[in-house]
Scaffold this motif. Sequence first.
Motif, PDB file in Angstrom:
ATOM      1  N   LEU A   1      99.851  52.509 -22.244  1.00  0.00           N
ATOM      2  CA  LEU A   1     101.234  52.950 -22.444  1.00  0.00           C
ATOM      3  C   LEU A   1     102.218  51.821 -22.173  1.00  0.00           C
ATOM      4  CD1 LEU A   1     103.397  55.083 -22.985  1.00  0.00           C
ATOM      5  CD2 LEU A   1     103.249  55.739 -20.573  1.00  0.00           C
ATOM      6  N   VAL A   2     102.070  51.161 -21.037  1.00  0.00           N
ATOM      7  CA  VAL A   2     103.025  50.109 -20.676  1.00  0.00           C
ATOM      8  C   VAL A   2     102.995  48.975 -21.690  1.00  0.00           C
ATOM      9  CG1 VAL A   2     103.632  48.386 -18.950  1.00  0.00           C
ATOM     10  CG2 VAL A   2     102.978  50.691 -18.231  1.00  0.00           C
ATOM     11  N   LYS A   3     101.794  48.570 -22.108  1.00  0.00           N
ATOM     12  CA  LYS A   3     101.730  47.464 -23.074  1.00  0.00           C
ATOM     13  C   LYS A   3     102.299  47.886 -24.429  1.00  0.00           C
ATOM     14  CE  LYS A   3      99.270  43.656 -24.871  1.00  0.00           C
ATOM     15  NZ  LYS A   3      98.214  42.662 -24.692  1.00  0.00           N
ATOM     16  N   SER A   4     102.007  49.115 -24.862  1.00  0.00           N
ATOM     17  CA  SER A   4     102.512  49.566 -26.158  1.00  0.00           C
ATOM     18  C   SER A   4     104.034  49.634 -26.162  1.00  0.00           C
ATOM     19  CB  SER A   4     101.916  50.922 -26.524  1.00  0.00           C
ATOM     20  OG  SER A   4     102.362  51.935 -25.646  1.00  0.00           O
ATOM     21  N   LEU A   5     104.629  50.005 -25.031  1.00  0.00           N
ATOM     22  CA  LEU A   5     106.092  50.068 -24.957  1.00  0.00           C
ATOM     23  C   LEU A   5     106.704  48.677 -24.863  1.00  0.00           C
ATOM     24  CD1 LEU A   5     106.713  53.148 -22.610  1.00  0.00           C
ATOM     25  CD2 LEU A   5     106.852  53.043 -25.098  1.00  0.00           C
ATOM     26  N   THR A   6     106.141  47.827 -24.011  1.00  0.00           N
ATOM     27  CA  THR A   6     106.746  46.510 -23.815  1.00  0.00           C
ATOM     28  C   THR A   6     106.652  45.646 -25.069  1.00  0.00           C
ATOM     29  OG1 THR A   6     104.668  45.741 -22.814  1.00  0.00           O
ATOM     30  CG2 THR A   6     106.407  46.454 -21.321  1.00  0.00           C
TER      31      THR A   6
ATOM     32  N   ALA B   1      91.616  25.819  -9.249  1.00  0.00           N
ATOM     33  CA  ALA B   1      90.551  26.381 -10.076  1.00  0.00           C
ATOM     34  C   ALA B   1      90.594  27.901 -10.067  1.00  0.00           C
ATOM     35  CB  ALA B   1      89.193  25.893  -9.568  1.00  0.00           C
ATOM     36  N   LYS B   2      90.897  28.469  -8.899  1.00  0.00           N
ATOM     37  CA  LYS B   2      90.983  29.926  -8.788  1.00  0.00           C
ATOM     38  C   LYS B   2      92.126  30.465  -9.641  1.00  0.00           C
ATOM     39  CE  LYS B   2      91.363  33.637  -5.355  1.00  0.00           C
ATOM     40  NZ  LYS B   2      91.562  33.943  -3.908  1.00  0.00           N
ATOM     41  N   GLU B   3      93.267  29.752  -9.602  1.00  0.00           N
ATOM     42  CA  GLU B   3      94.410  30.183 -10.406  1.00  0.00           C
ATOM     43  C   GLU B   3      94.091  30.097 -11.896  1.00  0.00           C
ATOM     44  OE1 GLU B   3      97.617  27.727  -9.208  1.00  0.00           O
ATOM     45  OE2 GLU B   3      97.849  28.670  -7.224  1.00  0.00           O
ATOM     46  N   ARG B   4      93.461  28.998 -12.309  1.00  0.00           N
ATOM     47  CA  ARG B   4      93.113  28.843 -13.719  1.00  0.00           C
ATOM     48  C   ARG B   4      92.107  29.900 -14.162  1.00  0.00           C
ATOM     49  NH1 ARG B   4      94.306  24.081 -16.280  1.00  0.00           N
ATOM     50  NH2 ARG B   4      93.619  25.291 -18.103  1.00  0.00           N
ATOM     51  N   LEU B   5      91.140  30.209 -13.282  1.00  0.00           N
ATOM     52  CA  LEU B   5      90.155  31.239 -13.593  1.00  0.00           C
ATOM     53  C   LEU B   5      90.835  32.594 -13.723  1.00  0.00           C
ATOM     54  CD1 LEU B   5      87.158  31.859 -14.010  1.00  0.00           C
ATOM     55  CD2 LEU B   5      86.963  32.253 -11.539  1.00  0.00           C
ATOM     56  N   GLY B   6      91.805  32.846 -12.817  1.00  0.00           N
ATOM     57  CA  GLY B   6      92.538  34.110 -12.892  1.00  0.00           C
ATOM     58  C   GLY B   6      93.342  34.221 -14.166  1.00  0.00           C
ATOM     59  N   GLU B   7      93.977  33.114 -14.561  1.00  0.00           N
ATOM     60  CA  GLU B   7      94.762  33.108 -15.803  1.00  0.00           C
ATOM     61  C   GLU B   7      93.864  33.337 -17.011  1.00  0.00           C
ATOM     62  OE1 GLU B   7      96.749  29.399 -15.799  1.00  0.00           O
ATOM     63  OE2 GLU B   7      98.158  29.930 -14.197  1.00  0.00           O
ATOM     64  N   ALA B   8      92.676  32.719 -16.988  1.00  0.00           N
ATOM     65  CA  ALA B   8      91.737  32.914 -18.096  1.00  0.00           C
ATOM     66  C   ALA B   8      91.288  34.362 -18.165  1.00  0.00           C
ATOM     67  CB  ALA B   8      90.534  31.991 -17.925  1.00  0.00           C
ATOM     68  N   GLY B   9      91.015  34.950 -16.998  1.00  0.00           N
ATOM     69  CA  GLY B   9      90.603  36.352 -16.959  1.00  0.00           C
ATOM     70  C   GLY B   9      91.685  37.276 -17.472  1.00  0.00           C
ATOM     71  N   GLU B  10      92.933  36.985 -17.103  1.00  0.00           N
ATOM     72  CA  GLU B  10      94.055  37.793 -17.576  1.00  0.00           C
ATOM     73  C   GLU B  10      94.193  37.691 -19.091  1.00  0.00           C
ATOM     74  OE1 GLU B  10      97.719  36.991 -15.537  1.00  0.00           O
ATOM     75  OE2 GLU B  10      96.661  36.755 -13.637  1.00  0.00           O
ATOM     76  N   GLY B  11      93.984  36.489 -19.612  1.00  0.00           N
ATOM     77  CA  GLY B  11      94.064  36.313 -21.060  1.00  0.00           C
ATOM     78  C   GLY B  11      93.003  37.103 -21.793  1.00  0.00           C
ATOM     79  N   VAL B  12      91.786  37.099 -21.249  1.00  0.00           N
ATOM     80  CA  VAL B  12      90.694  37.870 -21.856  1.00  0.00           C
ATOM     81  C   VAL B  12      91.014  39.354 -21.817  1.00  0.00           C
ATOM     82  CG1 VAL B  12      88.279  38.546 -21.605  1.00  0.00           C
ATOM     83  CG2 VAL B  12      88.926  36.146 -21.384  1.00  0.00           C
ATOM     84  N   TRP B  13      91.486  39.835 -20.656  1.00  0.00           N
ATOM     85  CA  TRP B  13      91.823  41.252 -20.508  1.00  0.00           C
ATOM     86  C   TRP B  13      92.964  41.632 -21.453  1.00  0.00           C
ATOM     87  CZ3 TRP B  13      90.642  45.953 -19.549  1.00  0.00           C
ATOM     88  CH2 TRP B  13      91.597  46.904 -19.214  1.00  0.00           C
ATOM     89  N   ASP B  14      93.945  40.750 -21.591  1.00  0.00           N
ATOM     90  CA  ASP B  14      95.084  41.025 -22.459  1.00  0.00           C
ATOM     91  C   ASP B  14      94.642  41.147 -23.915  1.00  0.00           C
ATOM     92  OD1 ASP B  14      97.986  41.376 -22.540  1.00  0.00           O
ATOM     93  OD2 ASP B  14      98.001  39.560 -23.722  1.00  0.00           O
ATOM     94  N   ARG B  15      93.782  40.237 -24.352  1.00  0.00           N
ATOM     95  CA  ARG B  15      93.291  40.288 -25.742  1.00  0.00           C
ATOM     96  C   ARG B  15      92.384  41.500 -25.957  1.00  0.00           C
ATOM     97  NH1 ARG B  15      93.021  34.766 -24.670  1.00  0.00           N
ATOM     98  NH2 ARG B  15      90.788  34.851 -24.217  1.00  0.00           N
ATOM     99  N   LEU B  16      91.580  41.817 -24.948  1.00  0.00           N
ATOM    100  CA  LEU B  16      90.722  43.001 -25.049  1.00  0.00           C
ATOM    101  C   LEU B  16      91.562  44.263 -25.163  1.00  0.00           C
ATOM    102  CD1 LEU B  16      87.993  44.457 -24.935  1.00  0.00           C
ATOM    103  CD2 LEU B  16      88.146  44.360 -22.421  1.00  0.00           C
TER     104      LEU B  16
ATOM    105  N   VAL C   1      91.922  40.432 -11.510  1.00  0.00           N
ATOM    106  CA  VAL C   1      92.500  40.210 -12.836  1.00  0.00           C
ATOM    107  C   VAL C   1      93.447  41.342 -13.217  1.00  0.00           C
ATOM    108  CG1 VAL C   1      91.976  40.016 -15.291  1.00  0.00           C
ATOM    109  CG2 VAL C   1      90.575  38.793 -13.618  1.00  0.00           C
ATOM    110  N   ILE C   2      92.987  42.565 -13.035  1.00  0.00           N
ATOM    111  CA  ILE C   2      93.786  43.723 -13.422  1.00  0.00           C
ATOM    112  C   ILE C   2      95.087  43.789 -12.625  1.00  0.00           C
ATOM    113  CG2 ILE C   2      93.844  46.246 -13.409  1.00  0.00           C
ATOM    114  CD1 ILE C   2      90.912  46.229 -14.155  1.00  0.00           C
ATOM    115  N   GLY C   3      95.012  43.488 -11.329  1.00  0.00           N
ATOM    116  CA  GLY C   3      96.208  43.547 -10.489  1.00  0.00           C
ATOM    117  C   GLY C   3      97.275  42.564 -10.920  1.00  0.00           C
ATOM    118  N   SER C   4      96.880  41.305 -11.161  1.00  0.00           N
ATOM    119  CA  SER C   4      97.866  40.300 -11.577  1.00  0.00           C
ATOM    120  C   SER C   4      98.399  40.594 -12.979  1.00  0.00           C
ATOM    121  CB  SER C   4      97.243  38.904 -11.522  1.00  0.00           C
ATOM    122  OG  SER C   4      96.060  38.835 -12.294  1.00  0.00           O
ATOM    123  N   HIS C   5      97.524  41.126 -13.844  1.00  0.00           N
ATOM    124  CA  HIS C   5      97.977  41.488 -15.189  1.00  0.00           C
ATOM    125  C   HIS C   5      98.981  42.639 -15.117  1.00  0.00           C
ATOM    126  CE1 HIS C   5      97.659  43.353 -19.251  1.00  0.00           C
ATOM    127  NE2 HIS C   5      97.654  42.098 -19.623  1.00  0.00           N
TER     128      HIS C   5
END
Length: 260
Positions: free
Chosen positions: A76-81, A19-34, A101-105
């Motif tokens: 910067l990193v996301k715009s380049l990648t 559940a923790k992993e799934r929650l982390g993945e969901a958080g990363e997805g939200v942060w990525d879209r944001l 979330v930020i660390g794993s992202h």
Amino acid sequence: MSESVTDVMVAGAAEFRYAKERLGEAGEGVWDRLLDWLMDEYFRLEIAGLENIPADGPAVIVANHSGAWGLDAFVLVKSLTRNLDRPLHVPAASMVFRFPVIGSHARKLGAFPLDPTLGLEHLTAGDLVGVFPEGISGLEKPFRSRYRLRPFSPGFAATAVQAGAPVIPVSVIGAEETYPKLGDIPALARLFGLPYFPLTTLLPLPAKWLITVGEPIPAPPRPESYSDRKAAAGRLCGQAQEAVQSLVDRERRRRETPFW
């Protein structure tokens, strides 16, 4: 009975980790879209000079670091990648990876814990390495000193000399106005174990962002002696800082207004 209790505890622990992993993945997805929305819609990010980044071979991308919370690194990193068909590795301070979330992202974007070699193994493998040589001091400077680069740490230049990799200067405009640093809150910095805790706006301000990639600075031939390599790295570091500051000054003047 004890075996049953143990089995239940083990199963419960496994479910909790899942559940923790799934929650982390969901958080990363939200942060990525944001982050995508901020870059494309809110900051109206423009990026120029991508042709200056080689399609293959090692290179060190060197950028200014600014804004109270260091959002510029993610932008910067996301715009380049998402514009380059090759990986980008970025050494990051240990505190970055402490945020769930930020660390794993950051890891998924190519960040790795800061080490003395500053990604030499990645350069040796022919990859790109991105650095912010101002470090935390670039984020700590007050708003009145915006876009005035702090002294670069020469470690990246020593790595570039050792790897024979060119240095590519990059300017990031917009972060200073997005999260202007108006002061410090030392008590909160101590509470959270951070080098500083900025007094800034709660939400990011809608500044116009420009990212510009400058022309590569070739690495000098690798000297034999340590003293000569150190001197060569010092010169390369100075050239890189001058190039980034020139880009920052030029691109800052290019904006018609910092905001909408």
